[in-house]
Design an enzyme around this catalytic site. Structure first.
Site, PDB file in Angstrom:
ATOM      1  N   GLY A   1     -12.111   2.856  -8.132  1.00  0.00           N
ATOM      2  CA  GLY A   1     -10.907   2.198  -8.577  1.00  0.00           C
ATOM      3  C   GLY A   1      -9.765   2.358  -7.610  1.00  0.00           C
ATOM      4  O   GLY A   1      -9.949   2.703  -6.434  1.00  0.00           O
ATOM      5  N   HIS A   2      -8.566   2.130  -8.114  1.00  0.00           N
ATOM      6  CA  HIS A   2      -7.354   2.178  -7.299  1.00  0.00           C
ATOM      7  C   HIS A   2      -6.212   2.625  -8.186  1.00  0.00           C
ATOM      8  O   HIS A   2      -6.184   2.322  -9.385  1.00  0.00           O
ATOM      9  CB  HIS A   2      -7.056   0.792  -6.714  1.00  0.00           C
ATOM     10  CG  HIS A   2      -5.962   0.800  -5.697  1.00  0.00           C
ATOM     11  ND1 HIS A   2      -6.159   1.186  -4.392  1.00  0.00           N
ATOM     12  CD2 HIS A   2      -4.654   0.473  -5.795  1.00  0.00           C
ATOM     13  CE1 HIS A   2      -5.017   1.089  -3.723  1.00  0.00           C
ATOM     14  NE2 HIS A   2      -4.089   0.653  -4.561  1.00  0.00           N
ATOM     15  N   SER A   3      -5.266   3.352  -7.612  1.00  0.00           N
ATOM     16  CA  SER A   3      -4.132   3.853  -8.386  1.00  0.00           C
ATOM     17  C   SER A   3      -2.855   3.655  -7.599  1.00  0.00           C
ATOM     18  O   SER A   3      -2.825   3.780  -6.368  1.00  0.00           O
ATOM     19  CB  SER A   3      -4.321   5.335  -8.720  1.00  0.00           C
ATOM     20  OG  SER A   3      -4.615   6.080  -7.546  1.00  0.00           O
TER      21      SER A   3
ATOM     22  N   ASP B   1     -15.874   3.224   0.781  1.00  0.00           N
ATOM     23  CA  ASP B   1     -14.884   2.169   0.606  1.00  0.00           C
ATOM     24  C   ASP B   1     -15.184   1.292  -0.600  1.00  0.00           C
ATOM     25  O   ASP B   1     -14.283   0.655  -1.152  1.00  0.00           O
ATOM     26  CB  ASP B   1     -14.809   1.293   1.861  1.00  0.00           C
ATOM     27  CG  ASP B   1     -14.207   2.062   3.038  1.00  0.00           C
ATOM     28  OD1 ASP B   1     -13.312   2.890   2.797  1.00  0.00           O
ATOM     29  OD2 ASP B   1     -14.649   1.847   4.173  1.00  0.00           O
TER      30      ASP B   1
ATOM     31  N   CYS C   1       0.820  -1.216   0.000  1.00  0.00           N
ATOM     32  CA  CYS C   1       0.000   0.000   0.000  1.00  0.00           C
ATOM     33  C   CYS C   1       0.849   1.259   0.000  1.00  0.00           C
ATOM     34  O   CYS C   1       0.333   2.349  -0.248  1.00  0.00           O
ATOM     35  CB  CYS C   1      -0.957  -0.006   1.197  1.00  0.00           C
ATOM     36  SG  CYS C   1      -2.546  -0.778   0.814  1.00  0.00           S
TER      37      CYS C   1
ATOM     38  N   ASP D   1     -15.741  -7.435 -23.776  1.00  0.00           N
ATOM     39  CA  ASP D   1     -16.188  -8.714 -23.215  1.00  0.00           C
ATOM     40  C   ASP D   1     -17.689  -8.703 -22.938  1.00  0.00           C
ATOM     41  O   ASP D   1     -18.378  -9.715 -23.115  1.00  0.00           O
ATOM     42  CB  ASP D   1     -15.434  -9.014 -21.919  1.00  0.00           C
ATOM     43  CG  ASP D   1     -13.994  -9.413 -22.178  1.00  0.00           C
ATOM     44  OD1 ASP D   1     -13.707  -9.919 -23.276  1.00  0.00           O
ATOM     45  OD2 ASP D   1     -13.161  -9.222 -21.281  1.00  0.00           O
TER      46      ASP D   1
ATOM     47  N   ASP E   1     -10.239  -6.905 -17.468  1.00  0.00           N
ATOM     48  CA  ASP E   1      -9.240  -6.949 -18.529  1.00  0.00           C
ATOM     49  C   ASP E   1      -8.304  -5.767 -18.373  1.00  0.00           C
ATOM     50  O   ASP E   1      -8.677  -4.731 -17.797  1.00  0.00           O
ATOM     51  CB  ASP E   1      -9.896  -6.918 -19.910  1.00  0.00           C
ATOM     52  CG  ASP E   1      -9.156  -7.798 -20.924  1.00  0.00           C
ATOM     53  OD1 ASP E   1      -7.931  -7.928 -20.792  1.00  0.00           O
ATOM     54  OD2 ASP E   1      -9.819  -8.346 -21.819  1.00  0.00           O
TER      55      ASP E   1
END
Length: 716
Positions: free
Chosen positions: A511-513, A421, A388, A461, A438
């Site tokens: 999302g996450h970066s 969250d 993290c 997809d 993907d």
């Protein structure tokens, strides 16, 4: 680690030479980006030879994408439409702004079409890429004859009309005219040069119209300021250049003629972090004509002063000679040259000019192995954390997410909008929920377009199952860079993602970066489908036709591009294909009853086709019906292919391929596709309906019952 952004806007001669110097001697701690609306830049010195037929378009164009790949420099293909000099932001057409620390501008000039009617009825010689296309059209019309005129008696106009005459030939029914303001052509040139050019004009039968000052351009000719008229079927405009419009609102100091004012360091007279060169710049301390020779000779001074500027050293004044060798083509393979009062002419002078021009272009065409790109963690002053601890800092995320376009859907509470969250989703009663993931490593430094492609690839997809995309969550990894540069990259990447999702009516749910040795993008795509309309990979029936909605070849093109070997036209075709959504194809299919559908991605056409077949079916493919992207087959013939291909070769064990199938088409069957098209097994009777809805879709084969011992796929 890069800490500053040097952005080059425009692919003119000065910047092209600058890129070579930056490849050989990079600026420490500086990330360099080239922005150009075109992926190829013409060398103006060879334009007359192109028109005359001595050169091909490839001979005279610098492939900017290849050059940047080789030099280890980012390339963003976009048109500059504005500049905020005070806030250091470049405005791009259809893309988010691009920030910079130091800027250099070499966009060239535009045709001066201020004469009434010129913009509507005249063909401007610049930009050269557009003129070349128009010239090809004119050649095809030449058999109908008529009167064509070139306006402009300078060296550019004289060379152009002579080149046109040579290309059309002596038996052409077209009559050529040269129109100019003064008493004679080539003002300022020695008398012997003028006489040589006049003799060439006379030999080709080109009619001269001196002292004809054009006041208006009409659809059928010209009107002079004294009322004189000249009937013309085509008017080609080759007068002095004009400044582009966007600098007027940039905040930069401009010269009286509208060009960017620079001092003896090629530095803006108002903004010390901005430089300009080539035709777009006006050296107010020592004005010069807009000539390519000056642009070429500015390159070493520009490199030196950019290097000094980013390192805080005093700048180096530019010294340009006033006398230089000038070579003028005379239509055929003859030329006249002069330096001061020294004048030479003949076929050997043309060969001399040809040698000089080809040697210049060889600097950009014979590049060798590409330089390494930035982003290597080993170059860091200290190791970066994993886990993290590798997340992007809050300051990098701040502001970007709030500016992104977002759809609102009932039933969705995205984490993106409320800092929760996780996102919550209330499925639509009676519909099935469909989910896929993907992603891939970045194949381009143009993070805006890369973000758009990543979305379309992931949503494909869902479209392949007949589902409607509802939302997506994003995982983004950015290169190790200074936080200020990471912020800029994050803005561009996420705007590409958000714009693509918005166009597909899907919610950006969160999302996450993080940061790492290279840029990556992945998406979790969520959708819904009617249970009775959910399409599967299996279920195809004997007699079904196999339909492909996009051409193949992105894999080999991107593989070649990584080694600076993909031609510009191939890269343009790959981008066009990858940026095409499968949304329209899926919508057209919903009105029909496909028996099986899948999308073509990493396992290539052959791998995904085999997934559709059970033991009762064999697919017979017509190899020559399989569409290929421009340039892809030539690259395959040259030995290029994706690194995944050798691991896909076992698929060939399930195939019987005719010896008549060319080797490149055989390799194309395994080519991994990024944002590829749909492969559809459709009852033959429904094909005309689908063809009407999807004109670019093609039938590549048909399914049959498989006999004992028969191959799963037959290719002929």
């Amino acid at each position: 680690m890069s800490e500053r952004d040097l952005v080059l806007v425009g692919g003119g001669h000065t910047h092209a030479l600058l890129l070579r110097r930056l490849a050989m001697k990079p600026l420490p701690g500086v990330r360099v980006t080239l922005v150009s609306d075109l992926s190829v830049a013409p060398y103006s010195g060879m334009l007359p030879g192109l028109v005359a037929g001595h050169y091909s378009a490839d001979d005279i164009h610098i492939d900017l994408n290849r050059l940047c790949r080789w030099a280890g420099i980012r390339f963003i293909q976009a048109r500059c439409i504005g500049l905020d000099a005070n806030n250091k932001r470049i405005q791009l057409d259809g893309q988010p702004d691009l920030a910079f620390d130091t800027l250099s501008i070499d966009t060239g000039a535009t045709p001066d079409l201020s004469v009434p009617g010129a913009r509507d009825f005249a063909v401007g010689v610049k930009p050269v890429s557009q003129f070349h296309a128009k010239w090809q059209t004119l050649i095809n019309q030449a058999e109908h004859g008529g009167h064509w005129g070139v306006v402009g008696g300078g060296s550019a106009g004289v060379e152009l009309v002579l080149a046109m005459a040579h290309r059309l030939g002596s038996d052409s029914p077209v009559k050529l005219h040269l129109v100019y303001n003064g008493e004679r052509i080539l003002p300022g040139a020695p008398a012997r040069v003028v006489r040589a050019a006049q003799a060439a004009l006379d030999a080709y039968g080109i009619e001269r119209h001196p002292t004809f000052r054009v006041a208006r351009v009409l659809a059928d000719g010209l009107v002079a300021n004294n009322g004189q008229t000249l009937s013309l079927d085509q008017t080609l405009w080759c007068t002095s250049a004009a400044a582009p419009d966007w600098p007027k609102t940039s905040g930069l100091d401009l010269a009286d003629n509208g060009f960017i004012a620079v001092n003896r360091y090629l530095q803006s007279t108002s903004h010390p972090d901005i430089f300009a060169a080539g035709d777009v710049a006006e050296m107010t301390f020592d004005p010069r004509p807009k000539a390519g020779v000056y642009a070429v000779r500015q390159a070493p001074f520009l490199y030196a002063n950019l290097k000094r500027a980013v390192t805080g050293q005093p700048l180096q004044p530019m010294r340009l000679q006033r006398r230089f060798l000038s070579l003028l083509s005379l239509g055929g393979q003859h030329a006249v040259g002069h330096r001061g009062g020294f004048v030479v002419s003949g076929a050997w002078v043309w060969r001399w000019k040809d040698h000089i021009d080809r040697a210049f272009m060889a600097r950009f065409q014979n590049l060798g192995a590409p330089k390494s790109m930035a982003g290597d963690d080993s170059a860091m002053d200290s190791p970066h954390c994993a886990g993290c601890g590798s997340k992007l800092a809050p300051a990098i995320l701040a502001g970007t997410l709030d500016q992104l376009p977002r759809h609102q859907r009932s039933g969705f509470s995205p984490a993106l909008g409320h800092a929760e969250d996780a996102a919550s989703w209330q499925p639509t009663p009676g519909r099935l929920q469909v989910q896929s993931i993907d992603g891939f490593r970045a194949f381009s430094d143009d993070l805006y377009r890369f973000g758009r492609v990543g979305v379309l690839h992931a949503l494909s997809d869902l479209y392949a199952m007949g589902a409607e995309p509802m939302a997506a969550q994003v995982w983004a990894t950015l290169n190790y860079q200074h936080p200020r540069l990471q912020k800029r990259d994050y803005d561009r990447l996420m705007h590409g993602v958000a714009d693509a999702l918005y166009a597909e009516n899907a919610v950006l749910a969160g999302g996450h970066s993080t940061e790492g040795p290279e840029c990556q993008l992945a998406l979790v795509a969520q959708g819904e489908a009617e249970p009775t309309q959910l399409w599967r990979k299996t279920g195809a029936q004997p007699g079904d036709v196999l339909v492909l909605t996009k051409p193949l070849g992105t894999g080999v093109i991107l593989a070649a591009d990584m080694q600076a070997a993909a031609p510009a036209r191939a890269m343009a075709a790959a981008w066009t294909s990858m940026l095409e959504s499968n949304q329209q194809a899926a919508a057209a299919l919903r009105a029909l009853r496909p028996n099986a559908v899948t999308d073509i991605t990493g396992f290539g056409l052959l791998g995904h086709l085999l997934e559709m077949l059970d033991d009762s079916l064999t697919a017979r493919l017509e190899s020559r019906a399989i569409p290929a992207l421009v340039g892809s087959l030539a690259l395959l013939d040259a030995g290029w292919e994706s690194t995944l291909v050798p691991q896909l070769e076992p698929y060939f064990s399930q195939c019987e391929i005719s010896a008549d199938v060319p080797a490149a088409l055989r390799r194309l069957l395994l080519d991994p596709q990024t944002s590829g098209g749909l492969l559809i097994a459709l009852p033959a009777g429904q094909w005309p309906t689908l063809a009407a809805a999807l004109p670019r879709a093609v039938v590549i084969g048909q399914l049959h019952r498989r006999d004992a011992g028969q191959a799963a796929v037959e290719v002929r």
